[in-house]
Design a protein around this motif. Sequence first.
Motif, PDB file in Angstrom:
ATOM      1  N   LYS A   1     -19.808 -40.988  22.723  1.00  0.00           N
ATOM      2  CA  LYS A   1     -20.555 -40.815  23.973  1.00  0.00           C
ATOM      3  C   LYS A   1     -19.802 -39.965  24.993  1.00  0.00           C
ATOM      4  CE  LYS A   1     -22.658 -44.552  25.524  1.00  0.00           C
ATOM      5  NZ  LYS A   1     -22.866 -45.999  25.826  1.00  0.00           N
ATOM      6  N   GLN A   2     -18.521 -39.693  24.722  1.00  0.00           N
ATOM      7  CA  GLN A   2     -17.761 -38.824  25.619  1.00  0.00           C
ATOM      8  C   GLN A   2     -18.172 -37.360  25.459  1.00  0.00           C
ATOM      9  OE1 GLN A   2     -15.609 -40.037  27.984  1.00  0.00           O
ATOM     10  NE2 GLN A   2     -16.410 -41.993  27.229  1.00  0.00           N
ATOM     11  N   ILE A   3     -18.825 -37.040  24.348  1.00  0.00           N
ATOM     12  CA  ILE A   3     -19.290 -35.676  24.118  1.00  0.00           C
ATOM     13  C   ILE A   3     -20.539 -35.443  24.958  1.00  0.00           C
ATOM     14  CG2 ILE A   3     -20.186 -34.062  22.396  1.00  0.00           C
ATOM     15  CD1 ILE A   3     -18.547 -35.550  20.303  1.00  0.00           C
ATOM     16  N   SER A   4     -20.531 -34.397  25.749  1.00  0.00           N
ATOM     17  CA  SER A   4     -21.664 -34.104  26.620  1.00  0.00           C
ATOM     18  C   SER A   4     -22.951 -33.958  25.805  1.00  0.00           C
ATOM     19  CB  SER A   4     -21.397 -32.807  27.391  1.00  0.00           C
ATOM     20  OG  SER A   4     -22.518 -32.455  28.178  1.00  0.00           O
TER      21      SER A   4
ATOM     22  N   SER B   1     -26.572 -42.902  24.659  1.00  0.00           N
ATOM     23  CA  SER B   1     -26.613 -44.124  23.845  1.00  0.00           C
ATOM     24  C   SER B   1     -27.569 -43.993  22.663  1.00  0.00           C
ATOM     25  CB  SER B   1     -27.022 -45.316  24.716  1.00  0.00           C
ATOM     26  OG  SER B   1     -26.071 -45.557  25.725  1.00  0.00           O
TER      27      SER B   1
ATOM     28  N   THR C   1     -26.122 -41.594  19.943  1.00  0.00           N
ATOM     29  CA  THR C   1     -24.962 -42.234  19.321  1.00  0.00           C
ATOM     30  C   THR C   1     -25.402 -43.342  18.373  1.00  0.00           C
ATOM     31  OG1 THR C   1     -23.528 -41.737  21.207  1.00  0.00           O
ATOM     32  CG2 THR C   1     -22.846 -43.542  19.771  1.00  0.00           C
TER      33      THR C   1
ATOM     34  N   ASN D   1     -18.155 -45.488  21.963  1.00  0.00           N
ATOM     35  CA  ASN D   1     -17.754 -44.959  23.271  1.00  0.00           C
ATOM     36  C   ASN D   1     -17.080 -43.592  23.167  1.00  0.00           C
ATOM     37  OD1 ASN D   1     -18.787 -47.092  24.676  1.00  0.00           O
ATOM     38  ND2 ASN D   1     -16.871 -48.238  24.736  1.00  0.00           N
ATOM     39  N   GLU D   2     -16.420 -43.344  22.042  1.00  0.00           N
ATOM     40  CA  GLU D   2     -15.773 -42.046  21.857  1.00  0.00           C
ATOM     41  C   GLU D   2     -16.812 -40.958  21.636  1.00  0.00           C
ATOM     42  OE1 GLU D   2     -12.732 -39.948  18.701  1.00  0.00           O
ATOM     43  OE2 GLU D   2     -12.354 -42.032  19.255  1.00  0.00           O
TER      44      GLU D   2
ATOM     45  N   THR E   1     -15.262 -31.065  17.169  1.00  0.00           N
ATOM     46  CA  THR E   1     -14.398 -32.079  17.797  1.00  0.00           C
ATOM     47  C   THR E   1     -13.563 -32.810  16.753  1.00  0.00           C
ATOM     48  OG1 THR E   1     -15.969 -32.388  19.608  1.00  0.00           O
ATOM     49  CG2 THR E   1     -14.370 -34.164  19.236  1.00  0.00           C
TER      50      THR E   1
END
Length: 229
Positions: free
Chosen positions: A73-76, A80, A83, A70-71, A55
């Motif tokens: 956490k967008q990865i499947s 929390s 991260t 938050n970015e 990525t």
Amino acid sequence: MTIMVKDLPDEEKPREKLLTFGAKCLSNMELLAILLHSGTRKKSVLELAQEILSTYKNEGLASIVNIPPNELKQISGMGSAKTATLLAAIELGLRIAKKPTSDKYTIKTPGDVANYAMPRLRYEKREHFAILLLDTKNQVISFPDISIGSLNASIVHPREVFRCAIANCASSIILVHNHPSGDPTPSREDINVTLRLIKSGKILDIEILDHIIIGDNKYTSLKQEGMIK
């Protein structure tokens, strides 16, 4: 077909490999996998680690330092807990790199300044102007920030620079600031601010030895480049 870590031979499992051969023998993917601990039902922890690296492959591994939670956490698969663990590990690494040694650090060359300042300033997203305060033996007394923001004469005022030097009984100063772009090429404003501070230092009998600009794993010394005397 997803290959799970538990199905690998012991010598290929990241954790066992680290304990047997040491962390230096592991790839970035394997180190990330250890931090992440587990994958998901659809992807192994190694695949999750590889997805993170893929990525951000254009920006490089170091870009993870400044990725917002938050970015990530967008990865499947990156919840929390994973991260938080990853960002905590990165922050610990940064703090270890920034921690001064128990012995006083002696400055002999521009490279010494860069080695001292690089861990602290390399990844900053804004310009930090700091001063390296030295004693009579060119040993570092402290390295305080003077200003944060675009470098200009109104932000970097001689009063703030030399107040700090006098309070710490510094014999000389080295100016240091970073370029968030990663390119340490001095701007006209960089040079103008430096000359202004050198002039002020002569009045107070506090010599400014150099101005080092930190980029992305590279630096420029204004003195070495002949821009100041």
